[in-house]
Design an enzyme around this catalytic site. Structure first.
Site, mmCIF file in Angstrom:
data_model
loop_
_atom_site.group_PDB
_atom_site.id
_atom_site.type_symbol
_atom_site.label_atom_id
_atom_site.label_comp_id
_atom_site.label_asym_id
_atom_site.label_seq_id
_atom_site.Cartn_x
_atom_site.Cartn_y
_atom_site.Cartn_z
ATOM 1 N N ALA A 60 8.782 46.284 6.055
ATOM 2 C CA ALA A 60 7.680 45.284 6.474
ATOM 3 C C ALA A 60 7.926 44.784 7.937
ATOM 4 C CB ALA A 60 7.568 44.169 5.602
ATOM 5 N N GLY A 105 10.584 47.415 2.644
ATOM 6 C CA GLY A 105 9.118 47.793 2.174
ATOM 7 C C GLY A 105 8.894 49.125 2.462
ATOM 8 N N GLU A 108 10.485 50.782 -0.761
ATOM 9 C CA GLU A 108 9.465 50.129 -1.946
ATOM 10 C C GLU A 108 8.432 50.942 -1.738
ATOM 11 O OE1 GLU A 108 10.187 46.204 -0.309
ATOM 12 O OE2 GLU A 108 10.833 45.688 -2.195
ATOM 13 N N GLU A 128 16.958 43.882 3.152
ATOM 14 C CA GLU A 128 16.170 42.305 3.392
ATOM 15 C C GLU A 128 17.043 41.306 3.607
ATOM 16 O OE1 GLU A 128 15.454 44.799 1.073
ATOM 17 O OE2 GLU A 128 13.021 44.866 1.369
HETATM 18 C C1 LIG Z 1 3.522 36.969 6.314
HETATM 19 C C2 LIG Z 1 3.250 38.274 7.161
HETATM 20 C C3 LIG Z 1 4.176 39.473 6.761
HETATM 21 C C4 LIG Z 1 3.705 40.661 7.479
HETATM 22 C C5 LIG Z 1 4.105 42.146 6.695
HETATM 23 C C6 LIG Z 1 3.262 42.223 5.713
HETATM 24 C C7 LIG Z 1 3.681 43.259 4.750
HETATM 25 C C8 LIG Z 1 4.842 43.010 3.685
HETATM 26 C C9 LIG Z 1 4.503 43.735 2.473
HETATM 27 C C10 LIG Z 1 5.556 42.935 1.490
HETATM 28 C C11 LIG Z 1 6.805 43.506 1.760
HETATM 29 C C12 LIG Z 1 8.038 42.621 1.515
HETATM 30 C C13 LIG Z 1 9.395 42.723 1.251
HETATM 31 C C14 LIG Z 1 10.001 43.770 2.354
HETATM 32 C C15 LIG Z 1 10.563 43.173 3.468
HETATM 33 C C16 LIG Z 1 10.886 44.213 4.317
HETATM 34 O O1 LIG Z 1 10.726 45.247 4.487
HETATM 35 S S1 LIG Z 1 12.041 43.301 5.668
HETATM 36 C C17 LIG Z 1 12.552 44.354 6.887
HETATM 37 C C18 LIG Z 1 13.436 45.600 6.465
HETATM 38 N N1 LIG Z 1 13.887 46.561 7.361
HETATM 39 C C19 LIG Z 1 14.632 46.224 8.187
HETATM 40 O O2 LIG Z 1 15.473 45.351 8.133
HETATM 41 C C20 LIG Z 1 15.025 47.539 9.247
HETATM 42 C C21 LIG Z 1 14.818 46.822 10.617
HETATM 43 N N2 LIG Z 1 15.035 47.827 11.624
HETATM 44 C C22 LIG Z 1 16.115 48.213 11.866
HETATM 45 O O3 LIG Z 1 17.309 47.944 11.501
HETATM 46 C C23 LIG Z 1 16.366 49.387 13.186
HETATM 47 O O4 LIG Z 1 15.072 49.241 13.913
HETATM 48 C C24 LIG Z 1 16.450 50.650 12.656
HETATM 49 C C25 LIG Z 1 15.613 50.880 11.703
HETATM 50 C C26 LIG Z 1 17.901 50.853 12.098
HETATM 51 C C27 LIG Z 1 16.225 51.827 13.973
HETATM 52 O O5 LIG Z 1 17.148 51.198 14.805
HETATM 53 P P1 LIG Z 1 17.032 51.831 16.396
HETATM 54 O O6 LIG Z 1 17.151 53.310 16.364
HETATM 55 O O7 LIG Z 1 17.840 51.060 17.047
HETATM 56 O O8 LIG Z 1 15.578 51.429 16.813
HETATM 57 P P2 LIG Z 1 14.981 50.012 17.169
HETATM 58 O O9 LIG Z 1 14.873 49.932 18.879
HETATM 59 O O10 LIG Z 1 15.682 48.833 16.433
HETATM 60 O O11 LIG Z 1 13.472 50.204 16.774
HETATM 61 C C28 LIG Z 1 12.211 50.726 17.406
HETATM 62 C C29 LIG Z 1 11.111 49.855 17.614
HETATM 63 O O12 LIG Z 1 10.790 49.640 16.292
HETATM 64 C C30 LIG Z 1 10.750 48.181 16.028
HETATM 65 N N3 LIG Z 1 11.061 48.248 14.476
HETATM 66 C C31 LIG Z 1 11.886 48.484 13.603
HETATM 67 N N4 LIG Z 1 11.759 48.283 12.433
HETATM 68 C C32 LIG Z 1 11.012 47.226 12.416
HETATM 69 C C33 LIG Z 1 10.215 46.366 11.509
HETATM 70 N N5 LIG Z 1 10.553 46.382 10.144
HETATM 71 N N6 LIG Z 1 9.379 45.600 11.738
HETATM 72 C C34 LIG Z 1 9.131 45.414 12.979
HETATM 73 N N7 LIG Z 1 9.277 46.306 14.101
HETATM 74 C C35 LIG Z 1 10.342 47.166 13.815
HETATM 75 C C36 LIG Z 1 11.816 47.665 16.808
HETATM 76 O O13 LIG Z 1 11.613 46.336 17.033
HETATM 77 C C37 LIG Z 1 11.522 48.382 18.323
HETATM 78 O O14 LIG Z 1 10.597 47.900 18.631
HETATM 79 P P3 LIG Z 1 10.626 47.591 20.556
HETATM 80 O O15 LIG Z 1 11.716 46.893 20.466
HETATM 81 O O16 LIG Z 1 9.504 47.145 20.510
HETATM 82 O O17 LIG Z 1 10.940 48.916 20.919
#
Ligand SMILES: CCCCCCCCCCCCC/C=C/C(=O)SCCNC(=O)CCNC(=O)[C@H](O)C(C)(C)COP(=O)(O)OP(=O)(O)OC[C@H]1O[C@@H](n2cnc3c(N)ncnc32)[C@H](O)[C@@H]1OP(=O)(O)O
Length: 254
Positions: A60, A105, A108, A128
């Protein structure tokens, strides 16, 4: 959402954020599956893919959560569950074609599809708890059904990411492929096999499988008996039986 013959392809296209699920993206997925339902007679299978080559869906939208209230969190989870229900209600098999990260998400979303195919480069997790959250898009419901309650607890409590070997061994991933091209070809091959079967029976089987999931044995058996009885009232069942007895290929309904 694009159509390729009788296959619908739903692409999560937000590669700069690793296809993170904002409310806008979720609503677009919901809309895509509503269009698929409207075109049901011409669609025999759905592939869900992530754009960009690095992620299926990395979760998400974390940026969108900053400052969100509990009510906003509940509403976003409710939106996620509406999308999952729409996918499970789809008449045709939905294959999550994972190439890269399927986290939170994103995993999921893949679990609300019928099954997961993935490339060797893929990884999976419910991280999460590392954000002070818990799965909110069905992970505590569907992940235990696929990998078992103990492994689901270990993954959700640890937030750790698993690779393709462990994902296949745990049953999370049904088939693995060397790369994206092989993955999409394999998924299309499966839909082609499904398309040789009665669309009425495949939709009936999916409705029974989804409806029985998580139910008690007695409730699940009752749902199966109901679906089995319904099959005897279909033209496809009469055609399928007649074709076998006449030693010819069946001509099922479209
Ligand atoms: C109330 C409003 C809610 C809005 C959402 C509504 C939808 C929700 C539906 C219900 C779902 C609820 C339950 C689910 C919850 C979740 O999913 S919580 C998030 C879980 N995921 C994570 O924790 C993973 C996060 N990302 C990372 O750990 C890393 O990005 C990676 C996947 C390991 C990759 O790392 P790396 O190769 O170093 O790349 P990065 O530089 O980190 O990422 C590239 C760019 O992408 C952006 N990004 C990555 N993941 C997310 C994300 N989940 N959300 C937003 N943005 C993300 C990251 O910030 C980078 O962006 P820039 O810095 O601009 O380049």
């Amino acid at each position: 959402m694009t159509l390729d013959g009788d296959v619908a392809i739903v692409t999560i296209d937000r590669p700069k954020a690793l296809n993170a699920l904002s409310s806008t993206v979720l609503e677009a997925i919901d809309d895509a599956f509503a269009r698929i339902a409207d075109a049901a007679a011409s669609i025999r299978g759905v592939l869900v893919v992530g754009a960009g080559g690095r992620a299926f869906v990395a979760g998400a939208d974390i940026a969108g959560m900053a400052g969100a209230t509990p009510e906003e969190g509940r509403r976003s989870a409710e939106l996620g569950h509406r999308v999952a229900a729409r996918i499970e209600a789809c008449h045709a098999p939905v294959i999550a074609c994972v190439d890269g990260f399927a986290l939170g998400g994103g995993l999921e979303l893949a679990l609300s599809c019928d099954f997961i195919y993935a490339t060797d480069a893929s990884s999976f997790g419910q991280p999460e708890v590392r954000l002070g959250l818990i799965p909110g898009f069905g992970g505590t419901v569907r992940l235990p059904r696929v990998v078992g309650p103990a492994r689901a607890k270990e993954l959700i409590y640890s937030g750790r990411r698993i690779g393709i070997e462990e994902a296949v061994a745990s049953g999370l991933v049904v088939r693995r492929f060397a790369d994206r091209d092989a993955l999409l070809a394999g998924a299309r091959e499966t839909i082609a096999q499904v398309a040789q079967n009665s669309p009425v029976a495949v939709a009936n089987a999916k409705r029974v499988l989804v409806g029985a999931a998580g139910r008690s044995t007695d409730e699940a058996v009752a749902i199966e008996i109901g679906g089995f009885g319904e099959a005897f009232g279909t033209d496809d069942m009469r055609e399928g039986v007649a074709a076998f007895l006449e030693k010819r290929s069946p001509g099922f309904s479209r």
